[in-house]
Design a protein around this motif. Structure first.
Motif, PDB file in Angstrom:
ATOM      1  N   LEU A 128       1.071  -1.263   0.122  1.00 39.96           N
ATOM      2  CA  LEU A 128       0.251   0.217   0.225  1.00 39.96           C
ATOM      3  C   LEU A 128       0.978   1.266   0.135  1.00 39.96           C
ATOM      4  O   LEU A 128       0.119   2.380  -0.519  1.00 39.96           O
ATOM      5  CB  LEU A 128      -1.235  -0.136   1.008  1.00 39.96           C
ATOM      6  N   TRP A 129       2.173   1.120   0.584  1.00 39.59           N
ATOM      7  CA  TRP A 129       2.851   2.005   0.153  1.00 39.59           C
ATOM      8  C   TRP A 129       4.679   1.530   0.529  1.00 39.59           C
ATOM      9  O   TRP A 129       4.906   0.809   0.856  1.00 39.59           O
ATOM     10  CB  TRP A 129       2.581   3.416   2.104  1.00 39.59           C
ATOM     11  N   ARG A 130       5.231   2.933   0.574  1.00 42.46           N
ATOM     12  CA  ARG A 130       6.479   2.603   0.304  1.00 42.46           C
ATOM     13  C   ARG A 130       7.292   3.258   1.162  1.00 42.46           C
ATOM     14  O   ARG A 130       7.263   5.031   2.104  1.00 42.46           O
ATOM     15  CB  ARG A 130       7.243   4.059  -0.763  1.00 42.46           C
ATOM     16  N   LEU A 135       7.833   8.050   9.366  1.00 39.94           N
ATOM     17  CA  LEU A 135       9.193   8.584   9.625  1.00 39.94           C
ATOM     18  C   LEU A 135       9.535   8.355   8.378  1.00 39.94           C
ATOM     19  O   LEU A 135      10.629   9.162   7.598  1.00 39.94           O
ATOM     20  CB  LEU A 135      10.055   8.679  10.694  1.00 39.94           C
ATOM     21  N   ASN A 136       9.776   6.826   7.803  1.00 44.91           N
ATOM     22  CA  ASN A 136      10.377   6.751   6.652  1.00 44.91           C
ATOM     23  C   ASN A 136       8.954   6.683   5.177  1.00 44.91           C
ATOM     24  O   ASN A 136       9.545   6.299   4.449  1.00 44.91           O
ATOM     25  CB  ASN A 136      10.619   4.992   6.941  1.00 44.91           C
ATOM     26  N   TYR A 137       8.016   7.064   5.524  1.00 44.76           N
ATOM     27  CA  TYR A 137       7.104   7.019   4.538  1.00 44.76           C
ATOM     28  C   TYR A 137       7.544   8.426   3.590  1.00 44.76           C
ATOM     29  O   TYR A 137       8.212   8.817   3.201  1.00 44.76           O
ATOM     30  CB  TYR A 137       5.885   8.094   4.691  1.00 44.76           C
ATOM     31  N   ASP A 138       7.615   7.480   1.855  1.00 47.59           N
ATOM     32  CA  ASP A 138       8.004   7.759   0.970  1.00 47.59           C
ATOM     33  C   ASP A 138       6.797   7.899   0.040  1.00 47.59           C
ATOM     34  O   ASP A 138       7.006   7.832  -1.516  1.00 47.59           O
ATOM     35  CB  ASP A 138       8.594   7.392   0.519  1.00 47.59           C
ATOM     36  N   GLY A 139       5.035   7.126   0.129  1.00 50.34           N
ATOM     37  CA  GLY A 139       4.273   7.665  -1.085  1.00 50.34           C
ATOM     38  C   GLY A 139       3.211   6.521  -0.409  1.00 50.34           C
ATOM     39  O   GLY A 139       3.770   5.616  -0.548  1.00 50.34           O
ATOM     40  N   GLY A 140       1.707   6.661  -0.815  1.00 52.29           N
ATOM     41  CA  GLY A 140       1.432   5.120  -0.928  1.00 52.29           C
ATOM     42  C   GLY A 140      -0.072   5.538   0.355  1.00 52.29           C
ATOM     43  O   GLY A 140       0.295   6.740   0.043  1.00 52.29           O
ATOM     44  N   VAL A 141      -0.253   4.715   0.427  1.00 50.74           N
ATOM     45  CA  VAL A 141      -1.830   4.992   1.645  1.00 50.74           C
ATOM     46  C   VAL A 141      -0.842   3.846   2.696  1.00 50.74           C
ATOM     47  O   VAL A 141      -0.888   3.363   2.644  1.00 50.74           O
ATOM     48  CB  VAL A 141      -3.212   3.844   1.344  1.00 50.74           C
ATOM     49  N   TYR A 142      -0.949   4.669   3.906  1.00 51.14           N
ATOM     50  CA  TYR A 142       0.020   4.410   5.048  1.00 51.14           C
ATOM     51  C   TYR A 142      -0.979   4.077   6.191  1.00 51.14           C
ATOM     52  O   TYR A 142      -1.644   3.873   5.998  1.00 51.14           O
ATOM     53  CB  TYR A 142       0.225   5.723   5.824  1.00 51.14           C
ATOM     54  N   VAL A 143      -0.264   2.579   5.829  1.00 50.32           N
ATOM     55  CA  VAL A 143      -1.067   1.293   7.346  1.00 50.32           C
ATOM     56  C   VAL A 143       0.155   1.334   8.589  1.00 50.32           C
ATOM     57  O   VAL A 143       1.342   1.077   7.793  1.00 50.32           O
ATOM     58  CB  VAL A 143      -2.283   0.155   6.565  1.00 50.32           C
ATOM     59  N   HIS A 144       0.188   1.341   9.499  1.00 48.49           N
ATOM     60  CA  HIS A 144       1.230   1.102  10.548  1.00 48.49           C
ATOM     61  C   HIS A 144       1.025  -0.403   9.971  1.00 48.49           C
ATOM     62  O   HIS A 144       0.557  -1.483  10.381  1.00 48.49           O
ATOM     63  CB  HIS A 144       0.799   1.339  11.523  1.00 48.49           C
ATOM     64  N   THR A 145       2.855  -1.106   9.900  1.00 52.82           N
ATOM     65  CA  THR A 145       3.396  -2.162   9.471  1.00 52.82           C
ATOM     66  C   THR A 145       4.522  -2.499  10.674  1.00 52.82           C
ATOM     67  O   THR A 145       4.092  -4.023  10.803  1.00 52.82           O
ATOM     68  CB  THR A 145       3.673  -2.489   8.383  1.00 52.82           C
ATOM     69  N   GLY A 146       5.155  -1.149  11.265  1.00 52.57           N
ATOM     70  CA  GLY A 146       6.379  -1.960  12.346  1.00 52.57           C
ATOM     71  C   GLY A 146       6.853  -0.920  12.978  1.00 52.57           C
ATOM     72  O   GLY A 146       6.545   0.046  12.080  1.00 52.57           O
ATOM     73  N   GLY A 147       7.655  -1.379  13.603  1.00 56.04           N
ATOM     74  CA  GLY A 147       8.831  -0.415  14.669  1.00 56.04           C
ATOM     75  C   GLY A 147       7.703   0.075  15.183  1.00 56.04           C
ATOM     76  O   GLY A 147       6.623   0.393  15.976  1.00 56.04           O
ATOM     77  N   LYS A 148       8.171   0.995  16.745  1.00 52.62           N
ATOM     78  CA  LYS A 148       8.044   1.062  18.187  1.00 52.62           C
ATOM     79  C   LYS A 148       6.949   2.822  17.578  1.00 52.62           C
ATOM     80  O   LYS A 148       7.221   3.442  17.078  1.00 52.62           O
ATOM     81  CB  LYS A 148       8.657   1.509  19.204  1.00 52.62           C
ATOM     82  N   LEU A 149       5.787   2.474  18.888  1.00 51.68           N
ATOM     83  CA  LEU A 149       4.961   4.632  18.989  1.00 51.68           C
ATOM     84  C   LEU A 149       6.399   5.471  19.946  1.00 51.68           C
ATOM     85  O   LEU A 149       6.952   5.145  21.116  1.00 51.68           O
ATOM     86  CB  LEU A 149       3.908   4.235  19.957  1.00 51.68           C
ATOM     87  N   GLY A 150       6.414   6.585  18.495  1.00 55.55           N
ATOM     88  CA  GLY A 150       7.180   7.145  19.228  1.00 55.55           C
ATOM     89  C   GLY A 150       6.678   8.748  19.823  1.00 55.55           C
ATOM     90  O   GLY A 150       7.307   9.498  20.799  1.00 55.55           O
ATOM     91  N   GLY A 151       5.228   8.715  19.774  1.00 56.27           N
ATOM     92  CA  GLY A 151       4.237  10.063  19.905  1.00 56.27           C
ATOM     93  C   GLY A 151       3.491  10.727  19.081  1.00 56.27           C
ATOM     94  O   GLY A 151       2.911   9.876  18.249  1.00 56.27           O
ATOM     95  N   GLY A 152       2.723  11.724  19.351  1.00 54.18           N
ATOM     96  CA  GLY A 152       2.006  12.147  19.197  1.00 54.18           C
ATOM     97  C   GLY A 152       2.541  12.789  18.707  1.00 54.18           C
ATOM     98  O   GLY A 152       2.680  13.963  18.640  1.00 54.18           O
ATOM     99  N   HIS A 153       1.159  13.275  16.703  1.00 53.63           N
ATOM    100  CA  HIS A 153       1.748  14.487  16.266  1.00 53.63           C
ATOM    101  C   HIS A 153       0.256  15.249  15.522  1.00 53.63           C
ATOM    102  O   HIS A 153      -0.607  14.438  15.363  1.00 53.63           O
ATOM    103  CB  HIS A 153       3.233  13.683  14.608  1.00 53.63           C
ATOM    104  N   ALA A 154       0.069  15.871  15.022  1.00 55.11           N
ATOM    105  CA  ALA A 154      -0.736  16.800  14.683  1.00 55.11           C
ATOM    106  C   ALA A 154      -0.178  17.475  13.107  1.00 55.11           C
ATOM    107  O   ALA A 154       0.518  18.042  12.778  1.00 55.11           O
ATOM    108  CB  ALA A 154      -1.062  17.747  15.487  1.00 55.11           C
TER     109      ALA A 154
END
Length: 420
Positions: free
Chosen positions: A95-97, A326-345
């Motif tokens: 879905l995303w890169r 943080l590594n999102y480079d395009g597409g429809v983001y779906v959480h796939t891996g990695g730890k929770l870092g914080g809340g973002h607006a």
């Protein structure tokens, strides 16, 4: 007897003609009825087909979303970072890169405190108090299109297109707010008021919002707009408006290098200066303020969010950020891996569907070098990372602005007459 017989025949023939005419009329009526019935049946069939297609599409979308609801991330995947995480993301979904971002690797390195300090929202979901005053647009009876983009719907409003840069400061909560406020002022004024509200003014002067560069609350920012007002201010490089942003942009993505790297640590919160920069002589600090008429939360429901966005324009939304985002480079983001870092607006600008996958379109504040030219898309309909649970907005107070601009114009005309 003959005349009677002739008369009888005439009468009989007339009766026959009458019966024939009635029969013809009945056949015509029957034919018309059959035609109408056929047309009604055809129309009914088309309606049924349309409903079936619509329901089928909805069923397909719901079936797709069911795969993402209540899913659990593999324990080992949740601990991944760096190249291992990027490879895992790219190999386990399409879905995303994911791509290594210099902004979050070589700049901050192992300095997680500074990296996650950019995520300046402690509570991404609306509080109980916030849910007590929800937008009334949720009750509107309006058709919701499959795709909607504020950039296309309000093309006169340049601010909707803009991507800002929060630099090394946890000011996302302030950026998401002033960006959406600026858009809504333009939309409410039908393109007459093109402004860029100051992230610095909100960031440094709103004591009730939180802790400046160390984070803040989105709804509190909108309430501050109503109570105290916010002046204008561009990004650092444009240096325009009453209070432009004090921190320079920094490199957020390795594919472009026209910005210097961010500093390794977060900037301290700027001092609250209730005055405009020396180069800004158009208006005084108090004259330059724009106010909100109301501030509210939006119900954590897809249609409620869509109705509010269609009615008043872009919104501020908060969500949980994991390492993979943080590594999102395009597409429809779906959480796939990695730890929770914080809340973002961020700022919500629209929605759509791609290959059967529904998504939200958002504007980030990490410059145009990140994501899809500064924007990103995220899965819609399953409250992905809490994206549908922390939506806030408000309506601008334009009558006060119009009166002030009129006084300002008269004053300039008066001075011009004196000079002449």
């Amino acid at each position: 007897m003959y005349p009677d017989t002739v008369m009888d025949r005439i009468v009989a023939n007339s009766l026959i003609d009458v019966h024939r005419a009635k029969a013809i009329k009945r056949r015509q009526l029957a034919s018309n009825t059959l035609t109408v019935d056929a047309e009604m049946k055809t129309l009914l069939l088309l309606c049924c087909l349309a409903v079936a297609v619509y329901c089928g599409c909805n069923d397909n979308v719901e079936s797709t979303l069911d795969k993402f609801r209540n899913r659990e991330i593999d324990a080992e995947a949740a601990e991944l970072d760096g190249d291992e995480l990027i490879n895992y993301v790219n190999n386990n979904q399409d879905l995303w890169r994911a791509k290594k971002q210099r902004r979050f690797t070589s700049v901050y390195g192992e300095n997680d405190k500074a990296k996650w300090g950019l995520m300046g929202v402690n509570h991404v979901r609306l509080s109980v108090k916030g849910k007590q005053h929800l937008s009334k647009t949720k009750d509107l009876d309006i058709d919701i299109p499959e795709n909607f983009d504020s950039r296309d719907n309000w093309p006169k409003c340049q601010s909707i297109q803009n991507i800002r840069d929060q630099s090394s400061c946890g000011s996302c909560w302030a950026f998401g707010a002033v960006e959406a406020m600026s858009d809504r002022i333009c939309i409410a004024s039908h393109g007459e008021l093109q402004v860029s509200l100051s992230a610095d003014d909100l960031l440094s002067c709103c004591r009730s919002c939180g802790f400046g560069c160390n984070g803040g609350d989105p709804l509190a920012a909108w309430r501050y707009w109503v109570k105290d007002g916010i002046v204008t201010g561009s990004n650092y490089t444009a240096n325009s408006g009453c209070k432009p942003y004090p921190f320079p942009p920094c490199e957020h993505h390795s594919k472009k290098t026209h910005f210097d790297p961010c500093p390794h640590d977060l900037y301290p919160t700027p001092k609250c200066e209730k005055k405009c920069i020396a180069d800004y002589t158009d208006k005084t600090y108090s004259e330059d303020k724009f106010y909100g008429a109301s501030a509210y939360g939006v119900k954590d429901d897809v249609e409620a969010i869509q109705k509010e966005l269609m009615t008043h324009g872009p919104l501020e939304i908060a969500f949980e950020v994991y390492e993979d985002f943080l590594n999102y480079d395009g597409g429809v983001y779906v959480h796939t891996g990695g730890k929770l870092g914080g809340g973002h607006a961020v700022k919500l600008v629209g929605w759509g569907i791609e290959d059967g996958i529904p998504y939200w379109t958002c504007a980030n504040s990490w410059n145009t070098d990140w994501g899809e030219d500064g924007f990103f898309r995220i899965l819609r309909g399953v409250d992905e990372c809490g994206i549908e649970s922390g939506v806030v907005g408000g309506v601008p107070k334009l009558n006060r602005v119009s009166a002030r601009l009129h006084r300002h114009h008269r004053r300039h005309v008066h001075h011009s007459d004196i000079d002449n």
